[in-house]
Scaffold this motif. Sequence first.
Motif, PDB file in Angstrom:
ATOM      1  N   LEU A   1     -72.835   4.168  48.157  1.00  0.00           N
ATOM      2  CA  LEU A   1     -73.261   5.600  49.061  1.00  0.00           C
ATOM      3  C   LEU A   1     -72.788   6.518  49.244  1.00  0.00           C
ATOM      4  N   LEU A   2     -71.106   6.367  48.632  1.00  0.00           N
ATOM      5  CA  LEU A   2     -70.262   7.829  49.180  1.00  0.00           C
ATOM      6  C   LEU A   2     -71.126   8.503  47.747  1.00  0.00           C
ATOM      7  N   PRO A   3     -70.891  10.138  48.598  1.00  0.00           N
ATOM      8  CA  PRO A   3     -71.471  11.931  47.835  1.00  0.00           C
ATOM      9  C   PRO A   3     -70.558  11.353  46.588  1.00  0.00           C
ATOM     10  N   SER A   4     -71.063  11.976  45.925  1.00  0.00           N
ATOM     11  CA  SER A   4     -70.145  12.272  44.988  1.00  0.00           C
ATOM     12  C   SER A   4     -69.504  13.395  44.328  1.00  0.00           C
ATOM     13  N   GLU A   5     -69.783  14.250  45.009  1.00  0.00           N
ATOM     14  CA  GLU A   5     -68.942  15.545  44.862  1.00  0.00           C
ATOM     15  C   GLU A   5     -67.049  14.863  45.342  1.00  0.00           C
ATOM     16  N   LYS A   6     -66.920  15.735  44.546  1.00  0.00           N
ATOM     17  CA  LYS A   6     -65.235  15.521  44.270  1.00  0.00           C
ATOM     18  C   LYS A   6     -64.845  16.015  45.701  1.00  0.00           C
ATOM     19  N   GLY A   7     -63.550  15.647  45.757  1.00  0.00           N
ATOM     20  CA  GLY A   7     -62.856  16.140  47.262  1.00  0.00           C
ATOM     21  C   GLY A   7     -63.961  15.425  48.552  1.00  0.00           C
ATOM     22  N   ALA A   8     -65.276  15.472  48.347  1.00  0.00           N
ATOM     23  CA  ALA A   8     -65.449  15.487  49.329  1.00  0.00           C
ATOM     24  C   ALA A   8     -65.201  13.568  50.318  1.00  0.00           C
ATOM     25  N   ALA A   9     -64.788  12.488  50.057  1.00  0.00           N
ATOM     26  CA  ALA A   9     -64.124  11.585  50.449  1.00  0.00           C
ATOM     27  C   ALA A   9     -62.916  11.820  49.746  1.00  0.00           C
ATOM     28  N   PRO A  10     -61.849  11.855  51.330  1.00  0.00           N
ATOM     29  CA  PRO A  10     -60.176  11.559  51.161  1.00  0.00           C
ATOM     30  C   PRO A  10     -59.950  10.500  50.507  1.00  0.00           C
ATOM     31  N   THR A  11     -58.533  11.215  49.325  1.00  0.00           N
ATOM     32  CA  THR A  11     -58.586   9.818  48.611  1.00  0.00           C
ATOM     33  C   THR A  11     -57.679   8.568  49.096  1.00  0.00           C
ATOM     34  N   GLN A  12     -56.351   9.517  49.496  1.00  0.00           N
ATOM     35  CA  GLN A  12     -55.997   8.150  50.709  1.00  0.00           C
ATOM     36  C   GLN A  12     -57.190   6.687  51.327  1.00  0.00           C
ATOM     37  N   PHE A  13     -58.233   7.411  51.770  1.00  0.00           N
ATOM     38  CA  PHE A  13     -59.707   6.543  51.813  1.00  0.00           C
ATOM     39  C   PHE A  13     -59.859   6.039  50.508  1.00  0.00           C
ATOM     40  N   LEU A  14     -60.249   6.995  49.560  1.00  0.00           N
ATOM     41  CA  LEU A  14     -60.097   6.228  48.339  1.00  0.00           C
ATOM     42  C   LEU A  14     -59.875   4.884  47.820  1.00  0.00           C
ATOM     43  N   LEU A  15     -58.573   4.962  47.602  1.00  0.00           N
ATOM     44  CA  LEU A  15     -57.475   4.338  47.428  1.00  0.00           C
ATOM     45  C   LEU A  15     -57.181   3.250  48.582  1.00  0.00           C
ATOM     46  N   SER A  16     -58.057   2.753  49.937  1.00  0.00           N
ATOM     47  CA  SER A  16     -57.352   2.505  50.336  1.00  0.00           C
ATOM     48  C   SER A  16     -58.890   0.862  50.462  1.00  0.00           C
ATOM     49  N   LEU A  17     -60.513   2.137  49.952  1.00  0.00           N
ATOM     50  CA  LEU A  17     -61.477   0.967  49.561  1.00  0.00           C
ATOM     51  C   LEU A  17     -60.805   0.051  48.307  1.00  0.00           C
ATOM     52  N   LEU A  18     -60.379   1.505  47.571  1.00  0.00           N
ATOM     53  CA  LEU A  18     -60.042   0.144  46.259  1.00  0.00           C
ATOM     54  C   LEU A  18     -59.186  -1.051  46.324  1.00  0.00           C
ATOM     55  N   ARG A  19     -58.018  -0.673  47.670  1.00  0.00           N
ATOM     56  CA  ARG A  19     -57.170  -1.904  47.819  1.00  0.00           C
ATOM     57  C   ARG A  19     -58.186  -2.840  48.198  1.00  0.00           C
ATOM     58  N   THR A  20     -58.383  -2.377  49.186  1.00  0.00           N
ATOM     59  CA  THR A  20     -59.683  -3.676  49.857  1.00  0.00           C
ATOM     60  C   THR A  20     -60.396  -4.267  48.448  1.00  0.00           C
ATOM     61  N   ALA A  21     -61.100  -4.086  47.752  1.00  0.00           N
ATOM     62  CA  ALA A  21     -61.715  -4.238  46.478  1.00  0.00           C
ATOM     63  C   ALA A  21     -61.299  -5.160  45.344  1.00  0.00           C
ATOM     64  N   VAL A  22     -59.990  -4.587  45.560  1.00  0.00           N
ATOM     65  CA  VAL A  22     -59.424  -5.801  44.432  1.00  0.00           C
ATOM     66  C   VAL A  22     -59.337  -6.735  45.133  1.00  0.00           C
ATOM     67  N   VAL A  23     -58.371  -6.912  46.505  1.00  0.00           N
ATOM     68  CA  VAL A  23     -58.147  -7.919  47.342  1.00  0.00           C
ATOM     69  C   VAL A  23     -59.888  -8.847  47.188  1.00  0.00           C
ATOM     70  N   LEU A  24     -60.966  -8.121  47.539  1.00  0.00           N
ATOM     71  CA  LEU A  24     -61.479  -8.658  47.503  1.00  0.00           C
ATOM     72  C   LEU A  24     -62.196  -8.821  46.566  1.00  0.00           C
ATOM     73  N   ASN A  25     -61.910  -9.049  45.256  1.00  0.00           N
ATOM     74  CA  ASN A  25     -62.352  -9.251  44.341  1.00  0.00           C
ATOM     75  C   ASN A  25     -63.669  -8.471  43.906  1.00  0.00           C
ATOM     76  N   ALA A  26     -64.281  -7.270  44.193  1.00  0.00           N
ATOM     77  CA  ALA A  26     -65.616  -6.537  43.839  1.00  0.00           C
ATOM     78  C   ALA A  26     -65.763  -6.691  42.851  1.00  0.00           C
ATOM     79  N   ASN A  27     -67.337  -6.392  42.510  1.00  0.00           N
ATOM     80  CA  ASN A  27     -67.531  -6.482  40.976  1.00  0.00           C
ATOM     81  C   ASN A  27     -67.115  -4.537  40.180  1.00  0.00           C
ATOM     82  N   PRO A  28     -66.953  -5.138  38.911  1.00  0.00           N
ATOM     83  CA  PRO A  28     -65.597  -4.730  38.265  1.00  0.00           C
ATOM     84  C   PRO A  28     -66.858  -3.151  38.388  1.00  0.00           C
TER      85      PRO A  28
END
Length: 603
Positions: A290-317
């Motif tokens: 659901l995240l907007p595709s535009e660059k800078g719309a979502a804060p980088t820190q938030f995206l990194l937090s999502l990625l960290r959680t995705a790694v821990v939860l073993n989200a799909n590639p």
Amino acid sequence: MATMKLGSKTDSFQLEDQTWICMTDLASDVTVKVGEMSFQLHKFPLINRSGTLQEEVNKSQDDESGTCEVNLSDIPGGFKTFELVARFFYDIKIELNAQNIVALRCAGEFLKMTDDFGEGNLITQTENFLTEVLSNWNDSIRALQTCADDVLEHAEKLHIVSRCIDSLAKKACAEPGTFGWPLLHESYSMEGSMLWNGIADEKTESLRRDWWYRDVSYLKFQMYKELIKALKSKGMKPAEVAGSLKHYSRRYLQGLTRRMSQPDPSASTSAWTVSSETDQRRLLEEIVDLLPSEKGAAPTQFLLSLLRTAVVLNANPACKENLEKRIGNQLDDAQAEDLKIPNVTSSKTLYDVDCIQRILDHFIFAYQSSFAASPDIVEEGQTVPAAVEVLTPITMVGRLIDGYLAEVSADENLKCTQFQAIAALVPDYARPLDDGIYRAIDIYLKAHPKMTDSEREQLCRLLNCQKLSLEACTHAAQNERLPLRVIVQVLFFEQLRLRTTIAGWFFVSDNVDRNGSRVLPRSTNGEATGEENGGAKLTVDEIKLRVSELEKECDGMRQQITKIGKSKSGSGPFGSICRRLGFGSTKPIQQAQADQKTADTGC
């Protein structure tokens, strides 16, 4: 909360065990069963108001006794809703509100309570009130929250869900305060603002654009997802959509707030929770989509937090790759601490350095046009003013990666090839100074004392000794962990700087007259740069003092390299290198002193 009264008679229903009995002079001739609850009613009020009950009564009526039993277990809202409908049959007072309007509207449709069976029937009454409910933000939220379980399918068929969502989307996209300030939860209040009757006075600060984030975060995800899609279709700014997704994620995704602000304290009061790991993973993947595709719309820190959680939860590639690309496109806005993503693979490293390498690859790909133009943009350390804006993100990323490498270098399981692979991706012109990469290399060498000489040599090839600051040069000249070649390079370039500086001062001294009077340095076109041009004035004594200071620094460096040469290689090859560089002789300094005396006598 809006309400509406229906009926005029007093309540004549009485509950006995699990049976509601309508207490009238006439005996009950119809039993309606809804789940575990029974209702003893009369045929006439039912068949005069409901097409469905009219059909069911005619089918199941017992010719001998005149009684019948009807099963309405599938009615939307269950027995609680039918309890209100039963009172409506007898014109007993009931109250419509945002909490029960959806179920009653669906029940009216299920029972076919149209105006064909009497003017002002349940469908008409509930439809009119629903329109009033949808005109209010808080009531729209409450009505949408009730579209769940056995009511959802019926509400979707009647387009009640889409109407609620459209109402909320319009209000969220409108200017704050247009519909009055919504206060769905008592703990929610404006910071530093006072409102009376939903109207702000002239001195009140403008309402925040995120006023609706918390209210919609109480919705179940399926409803929230549809709302986000509606907001996008109505042209809401991508940053505001991303802000709402961030707020929603903080409420329901565990472990997302490691470095972000503290989680919402009211999260425990949510109407629903996401407890299992499978549900958490599914929710995360949906939010990323659901995240907007535009660059800078979502804060980088938030995206990194999502990625960290995705790694821990073993989200799909696909989910993780999506996040890596988004982060790579705006990597210059990240912080080194946020890049420390835990490693859950078979590798023994503490952090997932391969993931950071992929993110850096995405960043370089996004900026490859500016990288390709680097020879025209950067020449001898000078930047074209028009290219500063293009180079700034690259320079920031260079500093970021150096800081990240310094953070992870202490991991004894980090391979030298992994370190080199990440560091080498940063272009040379992205590092105005090499102090950052030098610090990372030094930490790595300290944490890996068993490295071979060839490995240390290979690692230090990442370092450009000409781009070290004075402090870094001083540290490197005394750093026993560095290969001898690197120390020699550091001292060589430092002495080269000193010689260049000394030569510059002697050149200036040629412009000083014999009487020691102050003269003005010449500009490139030969004109004197006088006081009106801000030019500096120097006397012979001042020049002598500065030259003397530089000579002392040069002598100190010569002593250091001589000491290193004796300790590491005696009078062997290292001694010849020292003599070749001029460290083993005082001739260059003596020559400089002679040149100075010549300048003093005017010869």
